[in-house]
Design a protein around this motif. Sequence first.
Motif, mmCIF file in Angstrom:
data_model
loop_
_atom_site.group_PDB
_atom_site.id
_atom_site.type_symbol
_atom_site.label_atom_id
_atom_site.label_comp_id
_atom_site.label_asym_id
_atom_site.label_seq_id
_atom_site.Cartn_x
_atom_site.Cartn_y
_atom_site.Cartn_z
ATOM 1 N N GLN A 236 6.064 -2.733 -1.840
ATOM 2 C CA GLN A 236 6.322 -3.765 -1.046
ATOM 3 C C GLN A 236 5.342 -4.749 -1.141
ATOM 4 O OE1 GLN A 236 9.422 -4.529 0.654
ATOM 5 N NE2 GLN A 236 8.567 -6.505 0.944
ATOM 6 N N ALA A 237 5.664 -5.976 -1.623
ATOM 7 C CA ALA A 237 4.621 -6.806 -1.704
ATOM 8 C C ALA A 237 4.737 -7.911 -0.652
ATOM 9 C CB ALA A 237 4.665 -7.568 -2.960
ATOM 10 N N SER A 238 3.730 -8.706 -0.249
ATOM 11 C CA SER A 238 3.606 -9.645 0.611
ATOM 12 C C SER A 238 2.603 -10.592 0.474
ATOM 13 C CB SER A 238 3.505 -8.911 2.252
ATOM 14 O OG SER A 238 2.336 -8.162 2.373
ATOM 15 N N GLY A 239 2.649 -11.559 1.083
ATOM 16 C CA GLY A 239 1.619 -12.681 0.894
ATOM 17 C C GLY A 239 2.263 -13.939 0.011
ATOM 18 N N LEU B 292 -2.636 -11.520 -1.618
ATOM 19 C CA LEU B 292 -1.616 -10.858 -1.731
ATOM 20 C C LEU B 292 -1.893 -9.366 -1.342
ATOM 21 C CD1 LEU B 292 0.024 -12.014 -5.046
ATOM 22 C CD2 LEU B 292 0.429 -12.878 -2.986
ATOM 23 N N SER B 293 -0.744 -8.658 -0.879
ATOM 24 C CA SER B 293 -0.928 -7.333 -0.574
ATOM 25 C C SER B 293 0.321 -6.662 -1.000
ATOM 26 C CB SER B 293 -1.280 -6.996 0.781
ATOM 27 O OG SER B 293 0.035 -7.455 1.484
ATOM 28 N N CYS B 294 0.363 -5.336 -1.338
ATOM 29 C CA CYS B 294 1.176 -4.425 -1.473
ATOM 30 C C CYS B 294 1.124 -3.045 -1.485
ATOM 31 C CB CYS B 294 1.414 -4.541 -3.464
ATOM 32 S SG CYS B 294 2.611 -3.426 -3.953
ATOM 33 N N THR C 236 -2.325 1.024 -0.027
ATOM 34 C CA THR C 236 -2.128 -0.644 0.022
ATOM 35 C C THR C 236 -3.165 -1.256 -0.947
ATOM 36 O OG1 THR C 236 -1.050 -0.672 1.954
ATOM 37 C CG2 THR C 236 -2.202 -2.877 1.284
ATOM 38 N N THR D 252 6.757 -11.604 -5.180
ATOM 39 C CA THR D 252 6.554 -12.610 -4.124
ATOM 40 C C THR D 252 6.226 -14.029 -4.973
ATOM 41 O OG1 THR D 252 5.364 -13.173 -2.202
ATOM 42 C CG2 THR D 252 4.206 -12.053 -3.831
#
Length: 130
Positions: free
Chosen positions: A4-7, A19-21, A80, A124
Amino acid sequence: VQLQASGGGLVQAGGSLSLSCTASGRSASAWHLGWFRQAPGREREFVATITDDGRNAYYGDSVTGRSTISRDNRDNLKNTIYLQVHTLTPDDAGVYYCAACRYIFYDRDRYANPTDYEYWGQGTQVTVSS
């Protein structure tokens, strides 16, 4: 393993992206995790990968010297990774994908091959405004 990626989002040229994953699953800590990106009309490009123990990192040519990948692997069920890229240009724009590789390679070119990754996150979007 689930990724699950975010940023991402809109960032200014010359600025930085973060970014984080999060990799989750019973064997999350056993995977080497990395980032690729893809811009419209272009091939998927290797950005960076970090090994399962967090000790070794590999970077693509386009981000070497201005990016950092790191990893929090304290939880065996949820790891992460973080990516920072600085001094952004419009060429850094695209969809950034988090990916997991099962095998250890002591070779950046092998980690740069997307076919060696078994699992992929949803991506993302990163847009760089000039």
